[in-house]
Each structure stands twice: as C-alpha cells, then as structure tokens.
Design a protein around this motif. Structure first.
Motif, PDB file in Angstrom:
ATOM      1  N   TYR A 170      -3.120 -12.469 -10.997  1.00 32.93           N
ATOM      2  CA  TYR A 170      -4.049 -13.382 -10.318  1.00 32.93           C
ATOM      3  C   TYR A 170      -4.833 -14.199 -11.336  1.00 32.93           C
ATOM      4  O   TYR A 170      -5.240 -13.681 -12.379  1.00 32.93           O
ATOM      5  CB  TYR A 170      -5.069 -12.596  -9.490  1.00 32.93           C
ATOM      6  N   HIS A 183      -3.612  -2.624  -3.492  1.00 31.28           N
ATOM      7  CA  HIS A 183      -4.640  -3.584  -3.872  1.00 31.28           C
ATOM      8  C   HIS A 183      -5.128  -4.373  -2.662  1.00 31.28           C
ATOM      9  O   HIS A 183      -4.465  -4.398  -1.620  1.00 31.28           O
ATOM     10  CB  HIS A 183      -4.143  -4.517  -4.987  1.00 31.28           C
ATOM     11  N   HIS A 220       3.352  -3.920  -2.828  1.00 32.42           N
ATOM     12  CA  HIS A 220       4.684  -4.530  -2.838  1.00 32.42           C
ATOM     13  C   HIS A 220       5.355  -4.229  -4.168  1.00 32.42           C
ATOM     14  O   HIS A 220       4.675  -4.004  -5.181  1.00 32.42           O
ATOM     15  CB  HIS A 220       4.620  -6.041  -2.592  1.00 32.42           C
ATOM     16  N   GLU A 233       2.298  -8.465 -10.166  1.00 32.88           N
ATOM     17  CA  GLU A 233       1.512  -9.607  -9.694  1.00 32.88           C
ATOM     18  C   GLU A 233       0.369  -9.892 -10.656  1.00 32.88           C
ATOM     19  O   GLU A 233      -0.289  -8.981 -11.149  1.00 32.88           O
ATOM     20  CB  GLU A 233       0.966  -9.239  -8.313  1.00 32.88           C
ATOM     21  N   HIS A 270      -2.795  -3.646   0.620  1.00 28.05           N
ATOM     22  CA  HIS A 270      -1.347  -3.823   0.681  1.00 28.05           C
ATOM     23  C   HIS A 270      -0.712  -3.436  -0.650  1.00 28.05           C
ATOM     24  O   HIS A 270      -1.401  -3.269  -1.658  1.00 28.05           O
ATOM     25  CB  HIS A 270      -0.968  -5.253   1.072  1.00 28.05           C
TER      26      HIS A 270
END
Ligand SMILES: [Fe+2]
Length: 60
Positions: free
Chosen positions: A10, A42, A4, A8, A2
C-alpha cells in the motif's frame, strides 16, 4: 477483515488506519507505505476524512 494469496503493498495518499496480522491499528499517513505478506489477515478504515490509497497485488 480479509485475506488473499497475493502479497500486497500500500501507498497511502491520505490519513486512514490499517491493521494486519493481529496488530493494533496504525496510520502510515500521506506518503506512508506498508507490506502485507501472502495470506495475512488485514483491514482498513477511514476516520472523518475519506481514505485514499494506491495498492499493488502481486500474484505469481
Ligand atoms: Fe488486501
């Protein structure tokens, strides 16, 4: 797989594998962290054990 717009980060709390930007699968391990730049492709997967991770999406 996916993607976006928000970037991000983690923080992994267990074993588990990730890939981003066409990389090979990698395992940060418990306490490991990594960064996904905006729009990067990713994915994640667990092995025999559940995958537990915290993540933060940062939108403008
Ligand atoms: Fe994501």
């Amino acid at each position: 797989d996916h993607t976006h717009p928000p970037e991000e980060t983690y923080l992994c709390m267990s074993r588990g594998e990730f890939t981003h930007g066409g990389s090979d699968w990698f395992e940060p391990g418990p306490g490991g962290s990594f960064y996904n730049s905006p729009g990067i492709m990713h994915a994640m997967r667990s092995g025999a054990e559940p995958l537990l991770a915290f993540w933060l999406l940062l939108a403008e």
